[in-house]
Enzyme design. Sequence first.
Site, PDB file in Angstrom:
ATOM      1  N   ILE A  53      -7.358  -3.359 -10.087  1.00 14.05           N
ATOM      2  CA  ILE A  53      -7.896  -3.651  -8.840  1.00 14.05           C
ATOM      3  C   ILE A  53      -8.676  -2.406  -8.285  1.00 14.05           C
ATOM      4  O   ILE A  53      -9.446  -2.549  -6.887  1.00 14.05           O
ATOM      5  CB  ILE A  53      -7.153  -4.402  -7.780  1.00 14.05           C
ATOM      6  CG1 ILE A  53      -5.800  -3.458  -7.472  1.00 14.05           C
ATOM      7  CG2 ILE A  53      -6.625  -5.821  -8.244  1.00 14.05           C
ATOM      8  CD1 ILE A  53      -4.813  -4.129  -6.406  1.00 14.05           C
ATOM      9  N   GLY A  54      -8.520  -1.115  -8.696  1.00 13.02           N
ATOM     10  CA  GLY A  54      -9.229  -0.156  -8.140  1.00 13.02           C
ATOM     11  C   GLY A  54      -9.200   1.011  -9.251  1.00 13.02           C
ATOM     12  O   GLY A  54      -8.088   1.159  -9.599  1.00 13.02           O
ATOM     13  N   GLY A  84      -9.981   5.490  -9.166  1.00 14.91           N
ATOM     14  CA  GLY A  84     -10.625   6.554  -8.531  1.00 14.91           C
ATOM     15  C   GLY A  84     -10.714   7.895  -9.399  1.00 14.91           C
ATOM     16  O   GLY A  84     -10.557   7.390 -10.794  1.00 14.91           O
ATOM     17  N   GLY A  85     -10.913   9.034  -9.171  1.00 17.85           N
ATOM     18  CA  GLY A  85     -10.927  10.041  -9.990  1.00 17.85           C
ATOM     19  C   GLY A  85      -9.774  10.395 -10.804  1.00 17.85           C
ATOM     20  O   GLY A  85      -9.937  10.932 -11.855  1.00 17.85           O
ATOM     21  N   ALA A 115      -6.619   8.294 -10.403  1.00 20.98           N
ATOM     22  CA  ALA A 115      -5.691   7.266 -10.571  1.00 20.98           C
ATOM     23  C   ALA A 115      -6.429   5.991 -10.685  1.00 20.98           C
ATOM     24  O   ALA A 115      -7.479   5.768 -10.154  1.00 20.98           O
ATOM     25  CB  ALA A 115      -4.768   7.253  -9.202  1.00 20.98           C
ATOM     26  N   VAL A 121      -5.219   1.734  -9.739  1.00 19.00           N
ATOM     27  CA  VAL A 121      -4.397   0.634  -8.991  1.00 19.00           C
ATOM     28  C   VAL A 121      -4.486  -0.553  -9.732  1.00 19.00           C
ATOM     29  O   VAL A 121      -5.590  -1.216  -9.930  1.00 19.00           O
ATOM     30  CB  VAL A 121      -4.881   0.705  -7.642  1.00 19.00           C
ATOM     31  CG1 VAL A 121      -3.845  -0.348  -6.752  1.00 19.00           C
ATOM     32  CG2 VAL A 121      -4.793   2.148  -6.886  1.00 19.00           C
ATOM     33  N   LYS A 168       0.103   1.983  -8.158  1.00 23.66           N
ATOM     34  CA  LYS A 168      -0.860   3.200  -8.372  1.00 23.66           C
ATOM     35  C   LYS A 168      -0.452   4.087  -9.537  1.00 23.66           C
ATOM     36  O   LYS A 168       0.628   4.877  -9.288  1.00 23.66           O
ATOM     37  CB  LYS A 168      -1.243   3.863  -7.149  1.00 23.66           C
ATOM     38  CG  LYS A 168      -2.213   4.914  -7.098  1.00 23.66           C
ATOM     39  CD  LYS A 168      -2.459   5.552  -5.695  1.00 23.66           C
ATOM     40  CE  LYS A 168      -3.600   6.377  -5.584  1.00 23.66           C
ATOM     41  NZ  LYS A 168      -3.852   6.856  -4.531  1.00 23.66           N
ATOM     42  N   ASP A 191      -7.582  11.646   6.221  1.00 22.17           N
ATOM     43  CA  ASP A 191      -8.771  11.250   5.662  1.00 22.17           C
ATOM     44  C   ASP A 191      -9.025   9.781   6.250  1.00 22.17           C
ATOM     45  O   ASP A 191      -9.184   8.584   5.258  1.00 22.17           O
ATOM     46  CB  ASP A 191      -8.555  11.060   3.991  1.00 22.17           C
ATOM     47  CG  ASP A 191      -9.759  10.585   3.306  1.00 22.17           C
ATOM     48  OD1 ASP A 191     -10.983  10.990   4.053  1.00 22.17           O
ATOM     49  OD2 ASP A 191      -9.809  10.226   2.082  1.00 22.17           O
TER      50      ASP A 191
END
Length: 362
Positions: A26-27, A29-30, A32, A34, A49, A143
């Site tokens: 479902i997701g 990033g650079g 990791a 998810v 994650k 963040d």
Amino acid sequence: MEKPQTQQFIALQAVIAGRFSLEREIGRGGSAAVYLARDVSLNRPVAIKLLNPDLAADQAIRQHFLDEARLAGLLSQPNIVPIHSVEEHGDIVFFVMGYVEGETLRQWIARTGMLDIGEATRTLREVAWALGYAHARGITHRDVKPDNVMIERDSGRAVVTDFGIARYADDPDGGEIVGTADYMSPEQAAGQPVDARSDIYSLGVTAFYALTGQLPFCAATDELVLLLHETQPAPSVVGLRAGVSGRLVEIIDRCLAKDPADRFATAEEFAAALGDIAGAIRRAPAVIDDFLRLAQYTSRRLMVLAPLGGVLAYSFANLSGSVIGNVLLYFFVSWILVLEFLLPPAVLVAAARNVPVSYTHL
């Protein structure tokens, strides 16, 4: 169309077999990915994650990833995504967290445009409560941005995610330049130590974006954006969004002050200030609002039909002595009284125009 299962998907499923059942990615990033999974024993959805196995051999990256999970795991608050567990199995390093079915605040704004002032105020208060809880435990998020706020589909609840670069306020390494340039406080952009007031600045930028659909500072490079955050006063939302109260403008301007001492001292103070506005713009419950709309819609037509119907009913009653005629006459007169005199006109107008009204109007 679902993506084909990757090697890391299969490797993760092998490790968690019998406890969790992976469903889909479902997701990503650079560092990791998810995954949505189901907790077999509790029969509930969770998110897992997973650190990219290629990076798990780097001890610094691995430790940073584990620190994120353990730091967030200390926080238990309704507006923070809960961490259930963290595990290491060779190069399979992951943590299990609560799954929020919905979309990010950025996706919500992109889908609907600028948020309704009431919606924005409620969402920002909930984010502030979450940050205030973390700050009280010495943790600064660092963040805060719309991408790191999930909006739960069914309830509309705002949930803060991704404490990946969070630090304790007294961490000696807390002054490194990390975060997202568009939302960084001036002191964070300058690589200075940060505290809760840095998160409040970032939340102010998030508020600006939620209300206007724009960022206060835009430039060709991240370096120029950071320079603008450090040196230039933020523009006011007044010229970018109609209908924003002077008090709300003051609150956002205070969040975006260059000097941390000029901002709200705590996230709770910021939430309390928004609470005053939320009380002033509270809407009537949906069921009442719907009734008022129907009432006005009906009354407009009865203003034309009722006199004619009343004359006909009266004539029919006099001519025939009919009980039905008398009932019809009573019906028409009663509806005219209720719709035109007993319901406050101010509420009818407000409901028709879909503007905020106070419960005291009812």
